[in-house]
Scaffold this active site. Structure first.
Site, PDB file in Angstrom:
ATOM      1  N   SER A  63      50.113  16.915  18.941  1.00 27.81           N
ATOM      2  CA  SER A  63      50.976  17.279  17.822  1.00 27.81           C
ATOM      3  C   SER A  63      52.300  16.525  17.969  1.00 27.81           C
ATOM      4  O   SER A  63      52.797  16.338  19.084  1.00 27.81           O
ATOM      5  CB  SER A  63      51.270  18.783  17.846  1.00 27.81           C
ATOM      6  OG  SER A  63      50.083  19.531  17.754  1.00 27.81           O
ATOM      7  N   THR A 115      52.715  21.144  15.346  1.00 28.22           N
ATOM      8  CA  THR A 115      53.747  20.779  14.387  1.00 28.22           C
ATOM      9  C   THR A 115      53.845  21.828  13.287  1.00 28.22           C
ATOM     10  O   THR A 115      54.930  22.073  12.750  1.00 28.22           O
ATOM     11  CB  THR A 115      53.441  19.400  13.776  1.00 28.22           C
ATOM     12  OG1 THR A 115      53.217  18.471  14.844  1.00 28.22           O
ATOM     13  CG2 THR A 115      54.577  18.910  12.915  1.00 28.22           C
ATOM     14  N   ALA A 116      52.710  22.448  12.976  1.00 28.95           N
ATOM     15  CA  ALA A 116      52.716  23.518  11.972  1.00 28.95           C
ATOM     16  C   ALA A 116      53.687  24.622  12.380  1.00 28.95           C
ATOM     17  O   ALA A 116      54.457  25.131  11.559  1.00 28.95           O
ATOM     18  CB  ALA A 116      51.306  24.081  11.799  1.00 28.95           C
ATOM     19  N   HIS A 153      44.018  22.559   9.437  1.00 21.74           N
ATOM     20  CA  HIS A 153      42.644  22.072   9.278  1.00 21.74           C
ATOM     21  C   HIS A 153      42.039  22.510   7.932  1.00 21.74           C
ATOM     22  O   HIS A 153      42.745  22.678   6.952  1.00 21.74           O
ATOM     23  CB  HIS A 153      41.784  22.481  10.474  1.00 21.74           C
ATOM     24  CG  HIS A 153      42.304  21.950  11.782  1.00 21.74           C
ATOM     25  ND1 HIS A 153      42.884  20.717  11.914  1.00 21.74           N
ATOM     26  CD2 HIS A 153      42.349  22.505  13.030  1.00 21.74           C
ATOM     27  CE1 HIS A 153      43.246  20.516  13.170  1.00 21.74           C
ATOM     28  NE2 HIS A 153      42.951  21.587  13.859  1.00 21.74           N
TER      29      HIS A 153
END
Length: 281
Positions: A63, A115-116, A153
């Site tokens: 990430s 990163t989310a 995803h």
């Protein structure tokens, strides 16, 4: 005189349709090199982030949020990034909710190095994170064990048919706020590798992505086995979202966007050190 055997590079990436699509040329040996050979390891992205802290693999997907924690060991590759250009990880709930209602809520997140998660904390700093395996987040929301869920995803394409409501699309928020795409995941190489080997890995990664784009049908068929029973039409849409011109080459925009994101994380106290993003080609 016999030529030296290729150097084996352990290449670690997630078992997702977009990563599988990118690595198709390499995994099936359609793209190869006399200098290096690849052994592929599949692990979920949060595990890869943790392993990268230990410098475990020569080439790894990570990430972008994890980069400041591994930048002493790794450098980013200009090819292989997953970028959300006006779309990305989303916060969903079982009922319609205004974004400011997220304050103080329990939100299922797919890992604190994703990163989310970083984007979510930048968007709404005040919430209780409940770390949940990425493919169990919709279940947690459905069962009401959390108030909302941060989905990554394929769930980004299927949440509404399961009756969930999107509260915010963090990729759209980032693009609207800063005029930049949201860099989600990238590939990194060990800094200790010989520069010629680094360059060869970058060339092969770029060629693998180009091969998949040029041979879209067969690469998609290969990627479908990693799409968690998703119907081909949706898997194709998902791959199309995250394997794009930014994936082939980060150019100038991706480094700029990654630097902005990580600087914001540092300034918000979410990342312990300021780093300068560094890419090899």
């Amino acid at each position: 005189m016999t030529s030296a055997a290729p150097l084996e590079i352990v290449s670690a990436h997630s078992p997702d349709s977009d990563d599988a699509f990118m690595f198709y040329g390499l995994a099936t040996k359609k793209v190869r090199s006399p200098k290096v050979s690849f052994r592929h390891v599949l692990e979920d992205i949060e595990t890869l982030n943790r392993r990268a802290m230990e410098g475990q693999y020569e080439l790894s997907a990570i990430s972008y949020h994890a980069y400041p924690y591994v930048a002493d060991k790794y450098v980013l590759m200009a090819s292989g990034s997953s970028i959300g250009d006006g779309y990305g990880p989303s916060i969903i709930a079982s009922r319609p909710m205004e974004p400011d209602e997220l304050k103080g809520k329990r939100i299922a997140v797919p890992g604190t190095l994703t990163t989310a998660y970083l984007a979510c904390k930048l968007y709404q700093p005040d919430f209780e994170a409940v770390v949940t395996r990425f493919d169990k987040i919709t279940d947690a929301v459905r069962e009401r064990s959390v108030d909302a869920g941060l989905i990554i995803h394929e769930a980004q394409l299927t949440f509404d048919r399961e009756g969930f409501h999107r509260i915010v699309d963090l990729g759209r928020w980032f693009k609207t706020s800063y005029g930049l795409p949201l860099p989600l995941g990238g590939n990194v190489l060990l800094r200790s590798l010989d520069p010629q080997i680094q360059s060869e890995c970058c060339r092969l990664m770029r060629e693998s992505i180009q091969y998949a784009l040029d041979n879209h049908g067969e690469a998609l068929q290969y990627a479908l086995q990693f799409a968690r029973d998703m119907e081909p039409r949706l898997a194709e849409k998902f791959v199309g979202m995250y394997v794009n011109h930014y994936t082939l080459d980060a150019g100038e925009i991706v480094p700029k966007a990654a630097q902005k994101l990580l600087d914001m994380g540092y300034e918000a106290g979410l990342i312990p050190r300021r780093v300068t993003v560094e890419f090899v080609r």
